[in-house]
Design a protein around this motif. Structure first.
Motif, PDB file in Angstrom:
ATOM      1  N   THR A  15      -3.135   0.344  -1.254  1.00 47.23           N
ATOM      2  CA  THR A  15      -3.587   1.614  -0.694  1.00 47.23           C
ATOM      3  C   THR A  15      -4.615   1.313   0.378  1.00 47.23           C
ATOM      4  O   THR A  15      -5.200   0.218   0.424  1.00 47.23           O
TER       5      THR A  15
ATOM      6  N   TRP B 154      -3.930   4.746   6.088  1.00 51.43           N
ATOM      7  CA  TRP B 154      -2.816   3.830   5.880  1.00 51.43           C
ATOM      8  C   TRP B 154      -2.362   3.275   7.228  1.00 51.43           C
ATOM      9  O   TRP B 154      -2.124   4.028   8.172  1.00 51.43           O
TER      10      TRP B 154
ATOM     11  N   SER C 210       2.193  -0.148   7.904  1.00 55.54           N
ATOM     12  CA  SER C 210       2.812  -1.186   7.092  1.00 55.54           C
ATOM     13  C   SER C 210       1.796  -2.305   6.922  1.00 55.54           C
ATOM     14  O   SER C 210       0.906  -2.475   7.755  1.00 55.54           O
TER      15      SER C 210
ATOM     16  N   GLN D 140       5.278   1.042   2.315  1.00 57.80           N
ATOM     17  CA  GLN D 140       4.812   2.305   1.755  1.00 57.80           C
ATOM     18  C   GLN D 140       3.526   2.107   0.954  1.00 57.80           C
ATOM     19  O   GLN D 140       3.337   1.081   0.290  1.00 57.80           O
ATOM     20  N   GLU D 141       2.690   3.124   1.019  1.00 51.48           N
ATOM     21  CA  GLU D 141       1.450   3.119   0.259  1.00 51.48           C
ATOM     22  C   GLU D 141       1.743   3.554  -1.181  1.00 51.48           C
ATOM     23  O   GLU D 141       2.466   4.517  -1.420  1.00 51.48           O
TER      24      GLU D 141
ATOM     25  N   THR E 192       7.612   2.036  -5.523  1.00 46.97           N
ATOM     26  CA  THR E 192       6.890   1.689  -4.308  1.00 46.97           C
ATOM     27  C   THR E 192       6.195   0.338  -4.418  1.00 46.97           C
ATOM     28  O   THR E 192       6.289  -0.472  -3.488  1.00 46.97           O
TER      29      THR E 192
END
Length: 775
Positions: A491, A495, A498, A518-519, A625
């Protein structure tokens, strides 16, 4: 207004940055007043002779003097100057004088010894024929929007550069910029001149971020020099290449072009370095009288050669030989790959296709030049059409009287029927007569097509903010994972788009391991989560979680039993995570949820469950994720160095987080045995039994026993007293007898703990089940 006032301190020059309506004219008028006016109407001020300079004299009069914010409107009645139209000057009551001057008559500034000047904007729009009216430009939001005289409205960055070059080279000459006897300095201090419009907004986010700045669409044909000052003229680039190659006898005066950026990727000769430029800008290099002359192809006829002037040659039948290439050899589709300017400077492609092209064959070319998308399309179109026209070639012999015609010249030839065509001479053989080989051209090919130059797209700015990575060495959840590789949840605020993960055995030679796109949904526990038995619903106090990113949602009980809403809770270290699931999620505040109706200790992590997970424990939603990093099986339990940070930044950027981690590969770890029972026999022996579990295919109900999941069945049994190991033994079945003699040898009296862990051939002993006994 405050931004219109001179700043405090000993300054010589200051800038008001603003668009229309910001008050620049008013500030200039008030500054002139402050210089010429004294304390009282007839008192002398600091300056007595002022120059008012604008593009035209009419502009000075209408804007700077009589405009709504001009000098006359700003001056009170007792200090207001008088306009003397016949002499084009203002006269103040105290004797100060301001004379009007035009940029079109720079010599008019010579002679008078001015001690102050208010000069209107120096600048030229990047538009065709912008120098005809430098202060005229397009702005859809303004009633004054207009094109310069005779302009076709096309973007032209070169004319802007040439304008500035002309201004600075002209006034940079001492004879045109004399030193004043009053203040012992040049009339114009070019080191303190300012060009309209240099803009503080960061290029290329301005002009491309039109959501942030609504005037971005004006950039392509506007006055801005952002992103343009680093460009070069084509003539200067070609000249530099020639000089570097040791060629000094060259002439680039006939070259016209604007080079936004050019990369010579390999050390090569001058010809190889010039070739991409020649293809892009359409020019030729010809030798004339010992000088290499560069000429831009413009289609202008150098000589008109009528048919009676043709000579007879033994090498030809007749006086004019015409050749046309076969239609099958022609390419009807051209694709050009180049670097897009004014944006992220990424490689893009533009394609041009002839309307009668039926095949899918494409001629592709790559050039390491920066261009706008419109310029790339124009080049592709010119290549395609020029190649199609050039399939017509001619050979012609000319007498010695035509020796002046040489390679690179465009000649007009008339055939026997009298029709005339234009041809560019590519080859000349000189003997008793001249043998010319030429290709047909069409002058219109060299006029760029009318194409709107749209703004480029740019990626959002990524600030150098460190990311927060969490390694999770977990058991297998779906069975499709790589069992020895850890998961990584990341996280960040904000953000970065990438995140790149680099790994290396030491603090050097890092290699890209994984890119996380993705976070993850990550939060912090705001309440304690006490221990609970696995396998049954935990209906205790709700777990409060505040998320750093993402959302949580409630699901049905059936969905939970099918694997939904799986979370990991732990202290942040890589191998101390309990997996649990929840059914109910109640939003009670910004990013804050209450999680109820839980299943605890899932997938064998019940053996890691403490008495309570404290406030501040990390919670990660395992929704797919968090991904596994690349790790060879041989790297288990071997310390590796990791650097994790925004993928768009370099490895040594301060936003990268460095960690050293070694992972056990807990996907290979056996589950802890359950249902431990200790039974004391009359002989004094104690029989310990248990039931094993499996980490592979253990959910089936149609077999008498779950699969073993390991190569052989093996267990490690330990006898512990207050954490100290009294006895350790390996057995091959789910039972063990602690004999009376062994108890005596161990002095095993009082309270003890019996511990059993299943052994894996690859992992070793897994998590242990325990039972307390008293002997």
């Amino acid at each position: 207004m405050p931004h219109q006032l001179p700043p405090k301190g000993d300054w010589r020059a200051w800038v008001i940055l603003g668009g229309r309506g910001a008050g620049k004219t008013r500030a200039g008028a008030e500054w002139v007043r402050s210089k010429v006016e004294g304390a009282r109407p007839f008192d002398a001020g600091a300056c007595t002779r002022v120059a008012l300079v604008g593009e035209t004299q009419d502009q000075v009069r209408e804007v700077m003097i009589f405009g709504d914010s001009g000098i006359m409107a700003c001056s009170p009645p007792d200090r207001r100057p008088k306009w003397v139209g016949t002499r084009k000057r203002l006269e103040w009551p105290n004797g100060a004088v301001a004379t009007v001057h035009s940029a079109h008559d720079p010599e008019g500034l010579r002679g008078p010894q001015f001690d102050a000047a208010w000069v209107d904007e120096l600048g030229c729009a990047a538009v065709d024929k912008g120098t005809n009216q430098p202060n005229t430009f397009l702005d859809a939001k303004s009633s004054e929007s207009d094109l310069p005289h005779y302009s076709n409205g096309a973007r032209d960055d070169l004319i802007q550069k040439q304008y500035l070059r002309a201004i600075y080279s002209y006034w940079g000459q001492a004879e045109r910029n004399p030193v004043s006897i009053e203040y012992n300095a040049p009339m114009l201090d070019l080191s303190r001149s300012f060009v309209w419009a240099w803009d503080m907004r960061p290029y290329p986010f301005f002009p491309n971020n039109t959501v942030q700045w609504s005037d971005g669409d004006n950039y392509t044909r506007g006055h801005w020099i952002n992103g343009r000052t680093g460009a070069r003229t084509l003539a200067s680039v070609v000249g530099e290449i020639c000089t570097a190659a040791g060629l000094l006898a060259y002439d680039t005066s006939a070259l016209h072009g604007y080079v936004r950026g050019y990369v010579v990727g390999e050390v090569a000769d001058a010809r190889a370095s010039l070739q991409p430029l020649m293809l892009r800008y359409g020019f030729d290099a010809v030798e004339r009288d010992g000088v290499l002359t560069f000429r831009t192809r413009d289609g202008l006829v150098t000589a008109d050669v009528p048919a009676p002037e043709f000579a007879m040659s033994e090498e030809m039948e007749g006086t004019l030989e015409q050749i046309r290439e076969a239609e099958a050899e022609m390419v009807g589709r051209v694709r050009l790959r180049f670097v897009q300017a004014d944006g992220n400077f990424e490689t893009i492609a533009e394609e041009a296709v002839l309307p009668d092209e039926a095949t899918q064959a494409v001629a592709t070319s790559d050039i390491a030049l920066a261009m706008t998308r419109a310029e790339g399309r124009q080049v592709a179109e010119r290549w395609l059409i020029e190649a199609r026209v050039a399939r017509d070639t001619v050979r012609v012999a000319l007498p010695p009287s035509w020796m002046a015609v040489g390679a690179g010249d465009v000649i007009a030839l008339a055939d026997a029927e009298g029709s005339t065509g234009q041809y560019r001479v590519d080859r000349v053989e000189q003997g008793a007569m001249q043998m010319l080989e030429a290709v047909r051209i069409e002058p219109g090919v060299y006029t760029p097509s009318d194409m709107q130059d749209l703004l480029a797209t740019v990626r959002g700015f990524v600030p150098p903010v460190p990311v927060s990575p969490f390694f999770l060495d977990l058991p297998m959840m779906t069975g499709d994972e790589v069992p020895h590789a850890p998961h990584l949840a990341i996280t960040a605020r904000p953000w970065p788009g990438s995140v790149a993960v680099y790994s290396a055995p030491t603090e050097e030679d890092f290699a890209l391991n994984t890119v996380v796109a993705q976070e993850a949904v990550i939060g912090l526990a705001q309440s304690t989560l006490v221990c609970h038995a696995p396998g049954i619903w935990d209906e205790g106090a709700a777990l409060e979680v505040r998320l750093l990113h993402g959302t949580l949602s409630a699901v049905t009980e059936t969905a939970v039993l099918n694997g939904r809403n799986l979370c990991a809770i732990g202290d942040g270290s890589s191998d101390n995570w309990e997996l649990f699931q929840f059914r109910d999620a109640e939003l009670i505040g910004p990013d804050t949820y209450l999680l109820r109706h839980r299943l605890r200790g899932q997938l064998g992590t019940d053996a890691l469950m403490p008495d309570a997970w404290p406030v501040g424990s990390w919670v990660v939603l395992m929704n797919g994720t968090p991904t596994q990093i690349e790790m060879a099986a041989s790297m288990r339990r071997v310390a590796q160095h990791y650097r994790i940070g925004p993928a768009r930044r370099s490895l040594d950027d301060p936003s990268f987080v460095a960690q050293v981690q070694a992972f056990d590969g807990n996907g290979l770890r056996p589950y802890a045995p359950v249902h431990l029972r200790a039974e004391a026999l009359g002989t004094g022996d104690v029989v310990l039994t248990w039931i094993r579990r499996t980490r592979i295919d253990g959910d089936g109900w149609d077999t008498p026993e779950v699969p073993l999941g390991e190569d052989v069945e093996s267990y490690r049994v330990r006898v512990l007293r207050e954490g100290a190991v009294l006895r350790e033994q390996t057995v091959g079945a789910p039972a063990w007898t602690y004999g009376a003699a062994e108890q005596a040898a161990d002095a095993a009296l009082g309270g003890l703990t019996l511990e059993v862990a299943q052994i894996s051939a690859r992992y070793g002993a897994g998590l242990a089940g325990r039972i307390a006994v008293t002997l």
